[in-house]
Design an enzyme around this catalytic site. Sequence first.
Site, PDB file in Angstrom:
ATOM      1  N   SER A 180      52.622  12.647 -14.767  1.00 17.65           N
ATOM      2  CA  SER A 180      53.966  12.726 -15.346  1.00 17.65           C
ATOM      3  C   SER A 180      54.931  11.703 -14.759  1.00 17.65           C
ATOM      4  CB  SER A 180      54.528  14.134 -15.162  1.00 17.65           C
ATOM      5  OG  SER A 180      53.723  15.095 -15.804  1.00 17.65           O
ATOM      6  N   HIS A 245      58.340  14.438 -12.026  1.00 26.56           N
ATOM      7  CA  HIS A 245      58.894  14.091 -13.331  1.00 26.56           C
ATOM      8  C   HIS A 245      60.245  13.388 -13.166  1.00 26.56           C
ATOM      9  CE1 HIS A 245      56.090  17.360 -14.099  1.00 26.56           C
ATOM     10  NE2 HIS A 245      56.110  17.115 -15.395  1.00 26.56           N
TER      11      HIS A 245
END
Length: 306
Positions: A180, A245
């Site tokens: 991610s 993220h």
Amino acid sequence: MSNKRSNSFRRAILQGSRQLKGCSLRDEVGLGLSQQLVRHIAYETLPREVDRKWYFDSYTYCPPPWLILTITIAEVVVFMYYGFQLDRLVLQVSSPSFLKSHLPYHPQLRAQAWRYLSYIFMHTGIEHLGLNMAMQLLVGVPLEMVHGALRIGLVYVCGVLAGSLAVSVTDMTAPVVGSSGGVYALVSAHLANVVMNWSGMKCQFKLFRMAMALVCMSVEFGRAVWLRFYPPAFPPCPNPSFVAHLGGVVVGLTLGVVVLQNYEQRLQEQSLFWIFFCVYTLFVLCAVFWNIFAYSLLDVRLPPPP
């Protein structure tokens, strides 16, 4: 593409010294499927018509977009290997052997430097891999076809490294898995580039597609947050962190935007690129020192090694 245009070359095009065929790239007729794909990608990623024409006339599929495809294939192979080994495809993280691999980042094993990058090849389950793989292919491959493996690889790797380092600084007891960080760096850079060049971007259904991309990112981020705070299967080790993220997003909105905005110029000629790159390097150095000294100074209670 590796042979980026210089400022003087771009000025020559704008002044009419080099004639590009056709008034508009959309007016080209009789194109094969590969040429139509190149034209579609040009309108997806480039805001200026002169850039789109030059890219369309110059692109040869040599080299092909190998980097993102190779990373994606490797992620699928590793996932399938551990899927059969752990005898589960959904929520692999719930297996007691999941973190025993040599790939995930684990705070107890942070001295093994390769884990700050290799964690991208492990995913918590097929739902995690599927969302990351979809965004990685749909955004990463077209960007690599336009900007080349070197530039896209730079943004991707910086996002991956920033993700694991951000976790080691802000979520010090949690492990990290999944690609991610790199995926969010690419997607955030692309979306920011589209917004900053909204009137120049001629891709169809811009608003709808941006909304869908944001929904996919939100779903994946929400899944990661839920998993992080869900009671772990094997306490006291917590579930993987979601902070990677956010590290990828920050890289995408800074370093990534500069890379994607300057298609026609060499990066080393851009002062803004060097500013963001120096800030990123400073962050990496500070995070390294943090990992060396802060854990002992703060007396952090880490989970046992896997």
